[in-house]
Design an enzyme around this catalytic site. Structure first.
Site, PDB file in Angstrom:
ATOM      1  N   LYS A  13       0.830  -1.229   0.000  1.00  0.00           N
ATOM      2  CA  LYS A  13       0.000   0.000   0.000  1.00  0.00           C
ATOM      3  C   LYS A  13       0.853   1.264   0.000  1.00  0.00           C
ATOM      4  O   LYS A  13       0.623   2.166  -0.787  1.00  0.00           O
ATOM      5  CB  LYS A  13      -0.905   0.044   1.239  1.00  0.00           C
ATOM      6  N   ARG A  84     -10.088   1.736   8.233  1.00  0.00           N
ATOM      7  CA  ARG A  84      -9.720   0.360   8.556  1.00  0.00           C
ATOM      8  C   ARG A  84     -10.838  -0.384   9.283  1.00  0.00           C
ATOM      9  O   ARG A  84     -10.694  -1.570   9.589  1.00  0.00           O
ATOM     10  CB  ARG A  84      -8.498   0.365   9.478  1.00  0.00           C
ATOM     11  N   ARG A 165      -1.418  -8.151  13.252  1.00  0.00           N
ATOM     12  CA  ARG A 165      -1.958  -7.131  12.354  1.00  0.00           C
ATOM     13  C   ARG A 165      -2.740  -7.763  11.207  1.00  0.00           C
ATOM     14  O   ARG A 165      -3.754  -7.230  10.765  1.00  0.00           O
ATOM     15  CB  ARG A 165      -0.820  -6.250  11.821  1.00  0.00           C
TER      16      ARG A 165
HETATM   17  P1  AMP Z   1       0.323   1.034   9.144  1.00  0.00           P
HETATM   18  O1  AMP Z   1       1.615   1.741   8.877  1.00  0.00           O
HETATM   19  O2  AMP Z   1      -0.773   1.489   8.204  1.00  0.00           O
HETATM   20  O3  AMP Z   1       0.466  -0.451   9.215  1.00  0.00           O
HETATM   21  O4  AMP Z   1      -0.147   1.520  10.608  1.00  0.00           O
HETATM   22  C1  AMP Z   1       0.637   1.297  11.766  1.00  0.00           C
HETATM   23  C2  AMP Z   1      -0.212   1.340  13.016  1.00  0.00           C
HETATM   24  O5  AMP Z   1      -0.846   2.629  13.151  1.00  0.00           O
HETATM   25  C3  AMP Z   1      -1.374   0.346  13.064  1.00  0.00           C
HETATM   26  O6  AMP Z   1      -0.956  -0.933  13.503  1.00  0.00           O
HETATM   27  C4  AMP Z   1      -2.322   1.021  14.050  1.00  0.00           C
HETATM   28  O7  AMP Z   1      -1.874   0.878  15.392  1.00  0.00           O
HETATM   29  C5  AMP Z   1      -2.164   2.491  13.670  1.00  0.00           C
HETATM   30  N1  AMP Z   1      -3.117   2.877  12.607  1.00  0.00           N
HETATM   31  C6  AMP Z   1      -2.814   3.365  11.359  1.00  0.00           C
HETATM   32  N2  AMP Z   1      -3.931   3.609  10.639  1.00  0.00           N
HETATM   33  C7  AMP Z   1      -4.976   3.279  11.439  1.00  0.00           C
HETATM   34  C8  AMP Z   1      -6.390   3.282  11.286  1.00  0.00           C
HETATM   35  N3  AMP Z   1      -6.976   3.690  10.146  1.00  0.00           N
HETATM   36  N4  AMP Z   1      -7.135   2.875  12.334  1.00  0.00           N
HETATM   37  C9  AMP Z   1      -6.584   2.482  13.492  1.00  0.00           C
HETATM   38  N5  AMP Z   1      -5.265   2.419  13.700  1.00  0.00           N
HETATM   39  C10 AMP Z   1      -4.456   2.819  12.694  1.00  0.00           C
END
Ligand code: AMP
Length: 214
Positions: A13, A84, A165
Protein backbone atom coordinates in the site's frame (compact mmCIF):
# COMPACT_ATOMS: atom_id res chain seq x y z
CA UNK A 1 -8.82 12.52 -7.33
CA UNK A 2 -10.03 10.87 -4.15
CA UNK A 3 -8.90 7.29 -3.70
CA UNK A 4 -8.99 4.83 -0.81
CA UNK A 5 -6.35 2.13 -0.86
CA UNK A 6 -7.30 -1.03 1.03
CA UNK A 7 -5.12 -4.06 1.63
CA UNK A 8 -3.29 -6.05 4.26
CA UNK A 9 0.05 -4.95 5.69
CA UNK A 10 2.82 -5.92 3.30
CA UNK A 11 0.66 -5.83 0.16
CA UNK A 12 2.53 -2.69 -0.92
CA UNK A 13 0.00 0.00 0.00
CA UNK A 14 2.67 2.51 1.03
CA UNK A 15 4.87 1.87 -2.00
CA UNK A 16 1.96 1.96 -4.42
CA UNK A 17 0.31 4.99 -2.83
CA UNK A 18 3.51 7.02 -3.16
CA UNK A 19 4.00 5.89 -6.79
CA UNK A 20 0.41 6.82 -7.60
CA UNK A 21 0.81 10.16 -5.81
CA UNK A 22 3.95 10.88 -7.83
CA UNK A 23 2.22 10.08 -11.13
CA UNK A 24 -1.00 11.97 -10.40
CA UNK A 25 0.03 14.83 -8.11
CA UNK A 26 -2.41 13.70 -5.41
CA UNK A 27 -1.40 13.85 -1.75
CA UNK A 28 -0.36 10.54 -0.17
CA UNK A 29 -2.05 10.36 3.22
CA UNK A 30 -0.85 7.46 5.37
CA UNK A 31 -2.47 7.28 8.81
CA UNK A 32 0.31 4.86 9.86
CA UNK A 33 2.87 7.59 9.04
CA UNK A 34 0.79 10.14 10.95
CA UNK A 35 0.73 7.79 13.96
CA UNK A 36 4.51 7.16 13.78
CA UNK A 37 5.22 10.90 13.45
CA UNK A 38 3.25 11.64 16.65
CA UNK A 39 5.11 8.86 18.48
CA UNK A 40 8.49 10.10 17.26
CA UNK A 41 7.73 13.66 18.36
CA UNK A 42 6.66 12.40 21.80
CA UNK A 43 3.40 14.38 21.77
CA UNK A 44 0.52 13.66 24.17
CA UNK A 45 -1.31 12.08 21.24
CA UNK A 46 1.81 10.08 20.43
CA UNK A 47 1.87 8.63 23.95
CA UNK A 48 -1.79 7.68 23.63
CA UNK A 49 -1.38 5.83 20.32
CA UNK A 50 1.99 4.18 20.98
CA UNK A 51 0.75 1.13 22.88
CA UNK A 52 -1.76 0.27 20.14
CA UNK A 53 0.87 0.70 17.45
CA UNK A 54 3.47 -1.41 19.29
CA UNK A 55 1.04 -4.30 19.79
CA UNK A 56 -0.19 -4.17 16.18
CA UNK A 57 -3.67 -3.16 17.34
CA UNK A 58 -5.88 -0.50 15.87
CA UNK A 59 -5.97 2.95 17.41
CA UNK A 60 -9.57 3.77 18.49
CA UNK A 61 -11.74 5.13 15.65
CA UNK A 62 -12.40 8.56 17.17
CA UNK A 63 -8.66 9.30 17.54
CA UNK A 64 -7.66 8.18 14.03
CA UNK A 65 -10.64 9.93 12.40
CA UNK A 66 -9.56 13.23 13.98
CA UNK A 67 -6.00 12.67 12.75
CA UNK A 68 -7.12 11.93 9.17
CA UNK A 69 -9.79 14.63 8.77
CA UNK A 70 -7.58 17.71 8.20
CA UNK A 71 -5.98 15.95 5.21
CA UNK A 72 -9.29 15.45 3.40
CA UNK A 73 -9.64 19.14 2.62
CA UNK A 74 -6.82 19.25 0.05
CA UNK A 75 -9.17 17.88 -2.64
CA UNK A 76 -6.86 15.32 -4.24
CA UNK A 77 -5.53 12.46 -2.15
CA UNK A 78 -4.85 8.77 -1.81
CA UNK A 79 -5.74 7.40 1.61
CA UNK A 80 -3.35 4.64 2.66
CA UNK A 81 -4.38 2.71 5.78
CA UNK A 82 -7.62 4.59 6.37
CA UNK A 83 -10.42 3.65 6.79
CA UNK A 84 -9.72 0.36 8.56
CA UNK A 85 -13.08 -0.34 10.25
CA UNK A 86 -16.72 0.10 9.32
CA UNK A 87 -16.95 2.91 11.90
CA UNK A 88 -14.10 4.75 10.17
CA UNK A 89 -15.65 4.18 6.73
CA UNK A 90 -18.91 5.72 7.96
CA UNK A 91 -17.03 8.65 9.54
CA UNK A 92 -15.22 9.17 6.23
CA UNK A 93 -18.52 9.17 4.31
CA UNK A 94 -19.85 11.75 6.74
CA UNK A 95 -16.75 13.98 6.49
CA UNK A 96 -16.88 13.81 2.67
CA UNK A 97 -20.60 14.60 2.77
CA UNK A 98 -19.80 17.75 4.79
CA UNK A 99 -17.29 18.72 2.08
CA UNK A 100 -19.86 17.88 -0.65
CA UNK A 101 -17.45 15.48 -2.38
CA UNK A 102 -17.33 11.71 -2.91
CA UNK A 103 -14.78 8.96 -3.49
CA UNK A 104 -13.68 8.20 -7.06
CA UNK A 105 -12.51 4.66 -6.39
CA UNK A 106 -11.51 2.17 -3.71
CA UNK A 107 -8.61 -0.05 -4.77
CA UNK A 108 -8.03 -3.23 -2.75
CA UNK A 109 -4.61 -4.87 -3.04
CA UNK A 110 -4.76 -8.63 -2.50
CA UNK A 111 -2.07 -11.19 -1.57
CA UNK A 112 -1.93 -14.42 0.49
CA UNK A 113 -0.90 -14.12 4.18
CA UNK A 114 2.29 -16.19 3.81
CA UNK A 115 3.61 -13.84 1.11
CA UNK A 116 2.83 -10.90 3.36
CA UNK A 117 4.67 -12.29 6.40
CA UNK A 118 7.68 -12.93 4.17
CA UNK A 119 7.57 -9.44 2.69
CA UNK A 120 7.13 -7.68 6.02
CA UNK A 121 9.96 -9.45 7.80
CA UNK A 122 12.37 -8.30 5.06
CA UNK A 123 11.08 -4.74 4.97
CA UNK A 124 13.55 -1.95 5.75
CA UNK A 125 13.07 1.81 5.65
CA UNK A 126 15.66 4.47 4.90
CA UNK A 127 15.80 6.69 7.96
CA UNK A 128 16.72 9.73 5.84
CA UNK A 129 14.28 9.47 2.92
CA UNK A 130 11.50 7.33 4.39
CA UNK A 131 11.62 5.14 1.28
CA UNK A 132 10.80 1.49 1.82
CA UNK A 133 12.91 -1.39 0.48
CA UNK A 134 13.04 -5.17 0.82
CA UNK A 135 16.27 -6.97 1.64
CA UNK A 136 15.69 -9.52 -1.15
CA UNK A 137 13.03 -8.25 -3.56
CA UNK A 138 13.71 -4.51 -3.70
CA UNK A 139 17.16 -3.72 -2.27
CA UNK A 140 18.25 -0.07 -2.33
CA UNK A 141 20.29 0.79 -5.46
CA UNK A 142 23.96 1.56 -4.82
CA UNK A 143 23.90 4.89 -6.70
CA UNK A 144 21.19 6.70 -4.69
CA UNK A 145 21.35 10.51 -5.14
CA UNK A 146 20.55 11.27 -1.52
CA UNK A 147 22.43 9.57 1.32
CA UNK A 148 19.78 7.14 2.64
CA UNK A 149 21.34 6.98 6.12
CA UNK A 150 20.77 3.79 8.11
CA UNK A 151 18.10 1.28 7.06
CA UNK A 152 15.79 0.42 9.91
CA UNK A 153 13.16 -2.21 10.57
CA UNK A 154 9.81 -0.95 11.82
CA UNK A 155 9.31 -1.91 15.45
CA UNK A 156 5.91 -3.43 14.65
CA UNK A 157 7.42 -5.66 11.93
CA UNK A 158 8.18 -8.52 14.32
CA UNK A 159 6.63 -11.88 13.41
CA UNK A 160 4.20 -11.76 16.37
CA UNK A 161 3.01 -8.21 15.62
CA UNK A 162 2.77 -9.01 11.89
CA UNK A 163 0.49 -12.04 12.54
CA UNK A 164 -1.60 -9.94 14.92
CA UNK A 165 -1.96 -7.13 12.35
CA UNK A 166 -3.00 -9.59 9.64
CA UNK A 167 -5.64 -11.13 11.93
CA UNK A 168 -6.95 -7.63 12.71
CA UNK A 169 -7.01 -6.88 8.97
CA UNK A 170 -9.10 -9.97 8.12
CA UNK A 171 -11.47 -9.39 10.99
CA UNK A 172 -12.01 -5.63 10.85
CA UNK A 173 -10.81 -4.19 7.54
CA UNK A 174 -11.49 -6.84 4.90
CA UNK A 175 -15.30 -6.50 5.32
CA UNK A 176 -14.88 -2.97 3.91
CA UNK A 177 -14.42 -4.55 0.47
CA UNK A 178 -18.11 -5.50 0.56
CA UNK A 179 -19.01 -2.09 1.98
CA UNK A 180 -17.43 -0.35 -1.03
CA UNK A 181 -18.45 -3.02 -3.59
CA UNK A 182 -22.07 -2.30 -2.59
CA UNK A 183 -21.44 1.36 -3.48
CA UNK A 184 -19.98 0.32 -6.88
CA UNK A 185 -16.57 1.77 -5.96
CA UNK A 186 -14.38 -1.33 -5.52
CA UNK A 187 -11.57 -2.52 -7.82
CA UNK A 188 -9.37 -5.44 -6.70
CA UNK A 189 -5.75 -5.73 -7.81
CA UNK A 190 -3.47 -8.78 -7.52
CA UNK A 191 -0.57 -7.45 -5.44
CA UNK A 192 1.70 -10.49 -5.85
CA UNK A 193 3.06 -9.17 -9.16
CA UNK A 194 5.93 -6.75 -9.69
CA UNK A 195 5.74 -3.19 -8.38
CA UNK A 196 5.37 -1.49 -11.84
CA UNK A 197 2.69 -3.96 -13.01
CA UNK A 198 0.62 -3.34 -9.89
CA UNK A 199 0.92 0.45 -10.37
CA UNK A 200 -0.20 0.12 -14.00
CA UNK A 201 -3.29 -1.83 -13.04
CA UNK A 202 -4.12 0.65 -10.30
CA UNK A 203 -3.78 3.57 -12.72
CA UNK A 204 -6.13 1.77 -15.10
CA UNK A 205 -8.71 1.21 -12.36
CA UNK A 206 -8.47 4.82 -11.19
CA UNK A 207 -8.46 6.24 -14.74
CA UNK A 208 -11.56 4.31 -15.71
CA UNK A 209 -13.29 5.78 -12.68
CA UNK A 210 -12.55 9.29 -13.92
CA UNK A 211 -10.15 9.85 -11.04
CA UNK A 212 -7.26 10.98 -13.24
CA UNK A 213 -6.88 14.46 -14.62
CA UNK A 214 -7.28 14.59 -18.43
P1 AMP B 1 0.32 1.03 9.14
O1 AMP B 1 1.61 1.74 8.88
O2 AMP B 1 -0.77 1.49 8.20
O3 AMP B 1 0.47 -0.45 9.21
O4 AMP B 1 -0.15 1.52 10.61
C1 AMP B 1 0.64 1.30 11.77
C2 AMP B 1 -0.21 1.34 13.02
O5 AMP B 1 -0.85 2.63 13.15
C3 AMP B 1 -1.37 0.35 13.06
O6 AMP B 1 -0.96 -0.93 13.50
C4 AMP B 1 -2.32 1.02 14.05
O7 AMP B 1 -1.87 0.88 15.39
C5 AMP B 1 -2.16 2.49 13.67
N1 AMP B 1 -3.12 2.88 12.61
C6 AMP B 1 -2.81 3.36 11.36
N2 AMP B 1 -3.93 3.61 10.64
C7 AMP B 1 -4.98 3.28 11.44
C8 AMP B 1 -6.39 3.28 11.29
N3 AMP B 1 -6.98 3.69 10.15
N4 AMP B 1 -7.14 2.87 12.33
C9 AMP B 1 -6.58 2.48 13.49
N5 AMP B 1 -5.26 2.42 13.70
C10 AMP B 1 -4.46 2.82 12.69
Amino acid sequence: MRIVLLGPQGAGKGTQASRLAEKTGAEHVSTGDLVRAEIKQGTELGKKVQEYNDKGELVPDEIIVEMAKPHLKSGSWILDGFPRTEGQAKALDEALGDLSVGLDKVVALEAPDEDLVQRLSGRRQSEATGKIYHVEHDPPPEDLEEDPGPFVQRYDDTEQAIRRRLAVYHEQTEPLKDYYADQGLLATVDATRGIPEVTEEMLRAVGEAGGLPA
